[in-house]
Design a protein around this motif. Structure first.
Motif, mmCIF file in Angstrom:
data_model
loop_
_atom_site.group_PDB
_atom_site.id
_atom_site.type_symbol
_atom_site.label_atom_id
_atom_site.label_comp_id
_atom_site.label_asym_id
_atom_site.label_seq_id
_atom_site.Cartn_x
_atom_site.Cartn_y
_atom_site.Cartn_z
ATOM 1 N N LEU A 91 8.474 -5.511 9.567
ATOM 2 C CA LEU A 91 7.279 -5.838 10.348
ATOM 3 C C LEU A 91 6.508 -6.889 9.560
ATOM 4 O O LEU A 91 6.833 -7.163 8.394
ATOM 5 C CB LEU A 91 6.420 -4.584 10.550
ATOM 6 C CG LEU A 91 7.035 -3.462 11.407
ATOM 7 C CD1 LEU A 91 6.207 -2.197 11.301
ATOM 8 C CD2 LEU A 91 7.180 -3.895 12.866
ATOM 9 N N ALA A 92 5.493 -7.446 10.192
ATOM 10 C CA ALA A 92 4.576 -8.354 9.494
ATOM 11 C C ALA A 92 5.285 -9.539 8.840
ATOM 12 O O ALA A 92 5.371 -9.630 7.616
ATOM 13 C CB ALA A 92 3.770 -7.578 8.443
ATOM 14 N N PRO A 93 5.789 -10.485 9.653
ATOM 15 C CA PRO A 93 6.472 -11.654 9.077
ATOM 16 C C PRO A 93 5.520 -12.623 8.366
ATOM 17 O O PRO A 93 5.963 -13.517 7.663
ATOM 18 C CB PRO A 93 7.115 -12.322 10.302
ATOM 19 C CG PRO A 93 6.351 -11.826 11.483
ATOM 20 C CD PRO A 93 5.819 -10.473 11.130
ATOM 21 N N GLU A 94 4.204 -12.410 8.547
ATOM 22 C CA GLU A 94 3.234 -13.292 7.902
ATOM 23 C C GLU A 94 3.162 -12.983 6.399
ATOM 24 O O GLU A 94 3.660 -11.967 5.944
ATOM 25 C CB GLU A 94 1.839 -13.149 8.546
ATOM 26 C CG GLU A 94 1.277 -11.754 8.612
ATOM 27 C CD GLU A 94 1.774 -10.932 9.801
ATOM 28 O OE1 GLU A 94 2.403 -11.476 10.720
ATOM 29 O OE2 GLU A 94 1.557 -9.714 9.783
ATOM 30 N N PRO A 95 2.518 -13.855 5.607
ATOM 31 C CA PRO A 95 2.406 -13.586 4.163
ATOM 32 C C PRO A 95 1.650 -12.292 3.875
ATOM 33 O O PRO A 95 0.865 -11.823 4.707
ATOM 34 C CB PRO A 95 1.615 -14.787 3.632
ATOM 35 C CG PRO A 95 1.609 -15.799 4.712
ATOM 36 C CD PRO A 95 1.884 -15.128 6.000
ATOM 37 N N ALA A 96 1.863 -11.746 2.689
ATOM 38 C CA ALA A 96 1.270 -10.456 2.297
ATOM 39 C C ALA A 96 -0.233 -10.411 2.530
ATOM 40 O O ALA A 96 -0.768 -9.407 3.030
ATOM 41 C CB ALA A 96 1.567 -10.196 0.816
ATOM 42 N N GLN A 97 -0.907 -11.496 2.184
ATOM 43 C CA GLN A 97 -2.373 -11.484 2.275
ATOM 44 C C GLN A 97 -2.872 -11.429 3.715
ATOM 45 O O GLN A 97 -4.054 -11.187 3.949
ATOM 46 C CB GLN A 97 -2.980 -12.675 1.506
ATOM 47 C CG GLN A 97 -2.514 -14.060 1.924
ATOM 48 C CD GLN A 97 -1.242 -14.522 1.222
ATOM 49 O OE1 GLN A 97 -0.379 -13.704 0.901
ATOM 50 N NE2 GLN A 97 -1.111 -15.828 1.003
ATOM 51 N N LYS A 98 -1.961 -11.634 4.673
ATOM 52 C CA LYS A 98 -2.364 -11.551 6.086
ATOM 53 C C LYS A 98 -1.761 -10.332 6.780
ATOM 54 O O LYS A 98 -1.996 -10.100 7.966
ATOM 55 C CB LYS A 98 -1.924 -12.811 6.825
ATOM 56 C CG LYS A 98 -2.637 -14.052 6.341
ATOM 57 C CD LYS A 98 -2.454 -15.219 7.297
ATOM 58 C CE LYS A 98 -3.326 -16.379 6.832
ATOM 59 N NZ LYS A 98 -2.828 -17.673 7.242
ATOM 60 N N ALA A 99 -0.956 -9.579 6.063
ATOM 61 C CA ALA A 99 -0.238 -8.462 6.694
ATOM 62 C C ALA A 99 -1.171 -7.270 6.919
ATOM 63 O O ALA A 99 -2.119 -7.045 6.177
ATOM 64 C CB ALA A 99 0.932 -8.044 5.810
ATOM 65 N N ASP A 100 -0.852 -6.521 7.965
ATOM 66 C CA ASP A 100 -1.586 -5.303 8.289
ATOM 67 C C ASP A 100 -1.047 -4.170 7.401
ATOM 68 O O ASP A 100 0.166 -3.939 7.358
ATOM 69 C CB ASP A 100 -1.338 -4.998 9.779
ATOM 70 C CG ASP A 100 -2.107 -3.779 10.280
ATOM 71 O OD1 ASP A 100 -2.430 -2.887 9.468
ATOM 72 O OD2 ASP A 100 -2.357 -3.729 11.494
ATOM 73 N N LEU A 101 -1.920 -3.467 6.737
ATOM 74 C CA LEU A 101 -1.491 -2.388 5.836
ATOM 75 C C LEU A 101 -0.682 -1.315 6.579
ATOM 76 O O LEU A 101 0.251 -0.731 6.029
ATOM 77 C CB LEU A 101 -2.715 -1.754 5.153
ATOM 78 C CG LEU A 101 -2.428 -0.612 4.174
ATOM 79 C CD1 LEU A 101 -1.529 -1.065 3.014
ATOM 80 C CD2 LEU A 101 -3.736 -0.036 3.620
ATOM 81 N N ASN A 102 -1.031 -1.094 7.862
ATOM 82 C CA ASN A 102 -0.268 -0.093 8.642
ATOM 83 C C ASN A 102 1.203 -0.497 8.743
ATOM 84 O O ASN A 102 2.091 0.362 8.731
ATOM 85 C CB ASN A 102 -0.845 0.049 10.055
ATOM 86 C CG ASN A 102 -2.204 0.691 10.019
ATOM 87 O OD1 ASN A 102 -2.425 1.645 9.272
ATOM 88 N ND2 ASN A 102 -3.128 0.157 10.805
ATOM 89 N N ASP A 103 1.453 -1.801 8.876
ATOM 90 C CA ASP A 103 2.848 -2.264 8.969
ATOM 91 C C ASP A 103 3.581 -2.000 7.651
ATOM 92 O O ASP A 103 4.757 -1.620 7.640
ATOM 93 C CB ASP A 103 2.894 -3.752 9.316
ATOM 94 C CG ASP A 103 2.534 -4.008 10.776
ATOM 95 O OD1 ASP A 103 2.605 -3.067 11.584
ATOM 96 O OD2 ASP A 103 2.180 -5.159 11.101
ATOM 97 N N TRP A 104 2.890 -2.203 6.546
ATOM 98 C CA TRP A 104 3.515 -1.901 5.244
ATOM 99 C C TRP A 104 3.890 -0.418 5.172
ATOM 100 O O TRP A 104 4.998 -0.064 4.755
ATOM 101 C CB TRP A 104 2.545 -2.251 4.098
ATOM 102 C CG TRP A 104 2.502 -3.714 3.782
ATOM 103 C CD1 TRP A 104 3.101 -4.724 4.481
ATOM 104 C CD2 TRP A 104 1.823 -4.325 2.671
ATOM 105 N NE1 TRP A 104 2.825 -5.934 3.864
ATOM 106 C CE2 TRP A 104 2.057 -5.718 2.769
ATOM 107 C CE3 TRP A 104 1.062 -3.846 1.623
ATOM 108 C CZ2 TRP A 104 1.545 -6.631 1.832
ATOM 109 C CZ3 TRP A 104 0.548 -4.754 0.694
ATOM 110 C CH2 TRP A 104 0.786 -6.127 0.802
ATOM 111 N N HIS A 105 2.947 0.430 5.597
ATOM 112 C CA HIS A 105 3.231 1.872 5.531
ATOM 113 C C HIS A 105 4.387 2.254 6.459
ATOM 114 O O HIS A 105 5.213 3.098 6.106
ATOM 115 C CB HIS A 105 1.973 2.678 5.860
ATOM 116 C CG HIS A 105 1.023 2.750 4.705
ATOM 117 N ND1 HIS A 105 1.361 3.334 3.503
ATOM 118 C CD2 HIS A 105 -0.242 2.293 4.544
ATOM 119 C CE1 HIS A 105 0.345 3.231 2.658
ATOM 120 N NE2 HIS A 105 -0.641 2.601 3.256
ATOM 121 N N THR A 106 4.439 1.612 7.645
ATOM 122 C CA THR A 106 5.534 1.949 8.573
ATOM 123 C C THR A 106 6.884 1.592 7.948
ATOM 124 O O THR A 106 7.855 2.359 8.058
ATOM 125 C CB THR A 106 5.351 1.203 9.915
ATOM 126 O OG1 THR A 106 4.083 1.566 10.455
ATOM 127 C CG2 THR A 106 6.451 1.568 10.908
#
Ligand code: NDP
Ligand code: 8X3
Length: 255
Positions: A91-106
């Motif tokens: 998920l979240a193909p954008e750079p880390a600084q723009k990513a949604d934390l929920n996507d990281w957790h998923t």
């Protein structure tokens, strides 16, 4: 008839579905899991004339659900010989600084927690099966090679690689083999999911090149799982011939 059982996570799409078809061709009994039950039903209808098929709706993130699915396997599907830990996503193909934390957790919950949930639950069965049993974990080139937008996804696949090696050390005397299969660019629903349903973004990624197919990866999964019992492929990294590594990123001053 081959009475061996393969247990596949994420069998509703892409690599998982192609893997179900490949093992069915060789007469294996299938345990097919994933969240989209209608797709599992369709696959069962397609394959049940060839081989025994058991389907179970499963979100691998829930250890209770994993335990229940395994506990409720019908007698003929209990003695699993091959586990294909395929369920996963980016998920979240954008750079880390723009990513949604929920996507990281998923991604962490699915690619890491989900994979260890299923592995831990099926380990006693696989060890009981012993010689010739296998765990095939689906990693990624992203687990070894960094690129912008890969942040947690690539890190989760690095976990899959190291977990696979570490498992090998513990399982070395059990007969249970472990492989990390690390594909590169492959056309499935992966990019559609990564871009939250943006079909144009998915088409654009694959259109002007020649990606791997789901069937290409299914063939490799089947290959490692059906090698003679004394052979363990530790890691198999597979790219399309039209993909290779990019160079280092360098931030430069404007002149
Ligand atoms: P798809 O999106 O086509 O398939 C992903 C599968 O994972 C689906 O069956 C989906 O089923 C399942 N899944 C996702 N989340 C969960 C969950 N919480 N619980 C259970 N199942 C889940 O993509 P691919 O076939 O390409 O992906 C398969 C694996 O391959 C993934 O681990 C991916 O990271 C990896 N991979 C993909 C590459 C590619 O370029 N395509 C390259 C390298 C690795 P459902 O939604 O029904 O639950
Ligand atoms: C998916 C392959 O190249 O998009 O794991 O990271 S890539």
């Amino acid at each position: 008839m081959n009475s061996k059982v393969v247990f596949i996570t994420g069998a509703t799409s892409g690599f998982g579905r192609a893997t179900a078809r490949r093992f069915a061709e060789a007469g294996w009994s299938l345990v097919l899991t994933g969240r989209r039950f209608e797709r599992l039903q369709e696959l069962k209808e397609e394959l049940q004339a060839k081989v025994p098929v058991h389907i179970a709706s499963l979100d691998v993130r829930s250890i209770d659900a994993v335990k229940e699915v395994v506990a409720q396997l019908p007698e003929d599907f209990r003695q699993v010989t091959c586990l294909v830990n395929n369920a996963g996503l980016a998920l979240a193909p954008e750079p880390a600084q723009k990513a949604d934390l929920n996507d990281w957790h998923t991604m962490i919950d699915t690619n890491i927690t989900g994979l260890v949930n299923v592995t831990h639950t099926l380990l006693p069965t696989l060890i009981e099966t012993g010689k010739g049993a296998s765990i095939v974990n689906i990693g990624s080139v992203a687990g070894s090679w960094p690129y912008s937008g890969s942040h947690v996804y690539g890190a989760s696949k690095a976990f899959v690689e190291q977990f696979s090696y570490n498992l090998r050390c513990d399982l070395v005397a059990t007969g249970v083999r472990v492989t990390d299969i690390a594909p590169g660019l492959a056309e499935t629903e992966f990019t559609l999911v990564r871009n939250k349903g943006d079909q144009a973004a998915s088409d654009a990624l694959y259109r002007t090149t020649t990606p791997l197919t789901a069937e290409d990866i299914a063939e490799q999964i089947f290959y490692v799982a059906t090698l003679p019992a004394h052979i363990n492929i530790n890691r198999l990294e597979i790219m399309p011939s039209r993909q290779a590594w990019a160079g280092f990123a360098v931030d430069r001053d404007k002149e």
